[in-house]
Enzyme design. Structure first.
Site, PDB file in Angstrom:
ATOM      1  N   ARG A  33      46.878  44.802  39.924  1.00  0.00           N
ATOM      2  CA  ARG A  33      46.813  43.699  40.869  1.00  0.00           C
ATOM      3  C   ARG A  33      48.037  42.801  40.951  1.00  0.00           C
ATOM      4  O   ARG A  33      48.125  41.982  41.842  1.00  0.00           O
ATOM      5  CB  ARG A  33      45.578  42.855  40.562  1.00  0.00           C
ATOM      6  N   ARG A  66      45.447  49.167  48.508  1.00  0.00           N
ATOM      7  CA  ARG A  66      44.030  48.992  48.168  1.00  0.00           C
ATOM      8  C   ARG A  66      43.256  48.211  49.234  1.00  0.00           C
ATOM      9  O   ARG A  66      42.031  48.096  49.130  1.00  0.00           O
ATOM     10  CB  ARG A  66      43.907  48.275  46.818  1.00  0.00           C
ATOM     11  N   TYR A  99      29.065  48.013  28.260  1.00  0.00           N
ATOM     12  CA  TYR A  99      28.786  47.867  29.698  1.00  0.00           C
ATOM     13  C   TYR A  99      27.434  48.471  30.061  1.00  0.00           C
ATOM     14  O   TYR A  99      26.676  47.909  30.851  1.00  0.00           O
ATOM     15  CB  TYR A  99      29.894  48.525  30.534  1.00  0.00           C
ATOM     16  N   ARG A 148      47.664  48.185  32.358  1.00  0.00           N
ATOM     17  CA  ARG A 148      47.425  47.625  33.700  1.00  0.00           C
ATOM     18  C   ARG A 148      48.723  47.387  34.468  1.00  0.00           C
ATOM     19  O   ARG A 148      48.825  46.466  35.268  1.00  0.00           O
ATOM     20  CB  ARG A 148      46.633  46.316  33.627  1.00  0.00           C
TER      21      ARG A 148
HETATM   22  O1  CP3 Z   1      47.548  50.460  34.894  1.00  0.00           O
HETATM   23  C1  CP3 Z   1      46.607  50.817  34.154  1.00  0.00           C
HETATM   24  O2  CP3 Z   1      46.486  50.384  32.995  1.00  0.00           O
HETATM   25  C2  CP3 Z   1      45.692  51.912  34.647  1.00  0.00           C
HETATM   26  C3  CP3 Z   1      44.516  51.535  35.237  1.00  0.00           C
HETATM   27  C4  CP3 Z   1      43.330  50.986  34.479  1.00  0.00           C
HETATM   28  C5  CP3 Z   1      42.350  50.255  35.168  1.00  0.00           C
HETATM   29  N1  CP3 Z   1      41.316  50.012  34.325  1.00  0.00           N
HETATM   30  C6  CP3 Z   1      42.436  49.881  36.578  1.00  0.00           C
HETATM   31  C7  CP3 Z   1      41.656  48.730  37.065  1.00  0.00           C
HETATM   32  C8  CP3 Z   1      42.896  51.115  33.164  1.00  0.00           C
HETATM   33  C9  CP3 Z   1      43.602  51.772  32.007  1.00  0.00           C
HETATM   34  C10 CP3 Z   1      41.618  50.506  33.082  1.00  0.00           C
HETATM   35  C11 CP3 Z   1      40.791  50.498  31.875  1.00  0.00           C
HETATM   36  C12 CP3 Z   1      39.714  49.513  31.761  1.00  0.00           C
HETATM   37  N2  CP3 Z   1      38.779  49.163  32.693  1.00  0.00           N
HETATM   38  C13 CP3 Z   1      39.412  48.852  30.564  1.00  0.00           C
HETATM   39  C14 CP3 Z   1      40.143  49.048  29.279  1.00  0.00           C
HETATM   40  C15 CP3 Z   1      41.464  48.375  29.301  1.00  0.00           C
HETATM   41  C16 CP3 Z   1      41.452  46.896  29.141  1.00  0.00           C
HETATM   42  O3  CP3 Z   1      42.040  46.225  29.989  1.00  0.00           O
HETATM   43  O4  CP3 Z   1      40.887  46.415  28.151  1.00  0.00           O
HETATM   44  C17 CP3 Z   1      38.291  48.032  30.806  1.00  0.00           C
HETATM   45  C18 CP3 Z   1      37.627  47.099  29.817  1.00  0.00           C
HETATM   46  C19 CP3 Z   1      37.886  48.242  32.157  1.00  0.00           C
HETATM   47  C20 CP3 Z   1      36.745  47.645  32.870  1.00  0.00           C
HETATM   48  C21 CP3 Z   1      37.234  46.880  34.046  1.00  0.00           C
HETATM   49  N3  CP3 Z   1      37.604  47.445  35.247  1.00  0.00           N
HETATM   50  C22 CP3 Z   1      37.488  45.480  34.149  1.00  0.00           C
HETATM   51  C23 CP3 Z   1      37.239  44.469  33.053  1.00  0.00           C
HETATM   52  C24 CP3 Z   1      38.037  45.237  35.426  1.00  0.00           C
HETATM   53  C25 CP3 Z   1      38.553  43.947  36.005  1.00  0.00           C
HETATM   54  C26 CP3 Z   1      37.583  43.273  36.916  1.00  0.00           C
HETATM   55  C27 CP3 Z   1      38.246  42.117  37.671  1.00  0.00           C
HETATM   56  O5  CP3 Z   1      38.444  42.266  38.880  1.00  0.00           O
HETATM   57  O6  CP3 Z   1      38.573  41.108  37.026  1.00  0.00           O
HETATM   58  C28 CP3 Z   1      38.081  46.480  36.088  1.00  0.00           C
HETATM   59  C29 CP3 Z   1      38.604  46.731  37.436  1.00  0.00           C
HETATM   60  C30 CP3 Z   1      39.966  47.328  37.459  1.00  0.00           C
HETATM   61  N4  CP3 Z   1      40.355  48.430  36.766  1.00  0.00           N
HETATM   62  C31 CP3 Z   1      41.058  46.917  38.279  1.00  0.00           C
HETATM   63  C32 CP3 Z   1      42.111  47.802  38.047  1.00  0.00           C
HETATM   64  C33 CP3 Z   1      43.449  47.840  38.708  1.00  0.00           C
HETATM   65  C34 CP3 Z   1      41.019  45.759  39.254  1.00  0.00           C
HETATM   66  C35 CP3 Z   1      40.227  46.160  40.439  1.00  0.00           C
HETATM   67  C36 CP3 Z   1      40.883  45.905  41.742  1.00  0.00           C
HETATM   68  O7  CP3 Z   1      42.121  46.023  41.889  1.00  0.00           O
HETATM   69  O8  CP3 Z   1      40.132  45.655  42.689  1.00  0.00           O
END
Ligand code: CP3
Length: 332
Positions: A22, A31, A142, A18
């Protein structure tokens, strides 16, 4: 790439899960007003967001900007990513009919992924790009729960109560994941990480029966492509040996198990990735420095070590801390 292959390195390499997200003001800016899944389907935005942490921190690898649910959306699953919540699925999979709606993934389903990776490879030069996918258990959770879940109750209910349906679902997801990783490698990804973020909820003997055969199939299917395969989950202290047995080259470790102990649990022939607690970055720099040096010291027990956090960067992290941390790892 050399650390993943357990070869000698001039310094411990570092990237952050990540890292593209954010905590970066430049991320929040691009974004603005763009829904997450729209961003994930827009090549220009994918390229820009993937590059942001590479430019700012000088990390040793880029992680492809996307999300684990993108291939599911691409085959027609009605889902969204809700800010502050995570992936939400409109019609959770609870039976055979639900499973039948999950069709295989074809490369043409995600043209924006291929296009963005091809552009990134040119832009990144020598910096490798890590492609990724969610593993069947985490994706399945999910899909079955319909959204994020604390206890994964319905998921486990299917696993224990309807093992045939469970294995059919895992098998279908493994096929989708394998295709998604293959197409990322074909487009130019140098390594791949399989995120099984929530599999730590499963006991080791159940992991062996209900999860391992499916992750094995994925890693075996990538073998001939010759790129390093990283496997990561949270709370997997009791599963580290099994994560290695699944066929990964690199086992990602969260912050709960020190890396020298993790190396013992994983056994020979694997590199490790990790494992500074992301919350430590919220403490003063002196604490970060001391704890990071400790991770490096213990990581030296592994045959190869890629420095990372034990899970993703927290949104409230000060990017300057990550910059200092990256510099520290590079000069230690
Ligand atoms: O920088 C990176 O690592 C690349 C981007 C990345 C994202 N999601 C972007 C993202 C990666 C590798 C993921 C994988 C992902 N997504 C996982 C596995 C990794 C982990 O952290 O365990 C999981 C479980 C998800 C599912 C998911 N997507 C969640 C739990 C969330 C967060 C929700 C929240 O807002 O709290 C997301 C959304 C997400 N994926 C964001 C990003 C940058 C945030 C969304 C936003 O910016 O609006």
């Amino acid at each position: 790439m050399r650390a993943c292959r357990r070869q000698e390195v001039p310094h411990t390499p570092v990237w952050y899960m990540r890292q593209a997200g954010r905590s970066l003001p430049e991320y929040l800016k691009v974004r603005e007003g763009v829904p997450m899944l729209t961003a994930c389907a827009t090549p220009d935005l994918i390229v820009e967001i993937t590059m942001q942490p590479v430019r700012r921190y000088g990390v040793d690898a880029a992680i492809f900007f996307s999300d684990i649910v993108v291939p599911l959306k691409a085959i027609g699953v009605d889902l969204d990513i809700k800010p502050g919540v995570g992936p939400v699925v409109a019609d959770p999979i609870r039976d055979r009919a639900g499973l039948d709606a999950l069709r295989p993934l074809e490369p043409g389903d995600v043209p924006y992924v291929t296009e963005a990776i091809e552009a990134l490879v040119g832009e990144l030069g020598d910096t490798p790009l890590i492609g990724f996918a969610g593993a069947p258990f985490t994706l399945g959770s999910y899909l079955i729960e319909g959204g994020p879940s604390k206890n994964h109750d319905r998921t486990k209910a299917m696993m224990y109560g309807e093992p045939e349906l469970w294995h059919a679902l895992m098998d279908r997801l493994a096929g989708i994941v394998l295709e998604h990783l293959r197409l990322q490698i074909a487009a130019g990804a140098s390594a791949v990480q399989l995120f099984d973020s929530w599999v730590g909820a499963v006991a080791a003997e159940d992991y062996r029966e209900f999860v391992l055969p499916h992750t094995r199939r994925i890693f075996a299917g990538l073998e001939e492509l010759g790129v390093p395969r990283i496997h990561f989950g949270v709370g997997t202290g009791e599963l580290l040996g099994l994560l290695g047995e699944s066929g990964a080259d690199v086992v990602g470790v969260d912050w709960r198990v020190p890396l020298d102990e993790a190396a013992r649990r994983v056994g020979p022939g694997k590199a490790l990735q990790g494992n500074l607690d992301p919350a430590i970055l919220l403490a003063p720099w002196e604490v970060v420095e001391r704890k990071a040096r400790e991770v490096l010291r213990r990581g030296a027990a592994a045959e190869g070590h890629v420095f990372n956090l034990g899970h993703g960067v927290l949104p409230s992290t000060d990017p300057d801390q990550l910059k200092r941390l990256t510099d520290l790892i590079h000069t230690s």
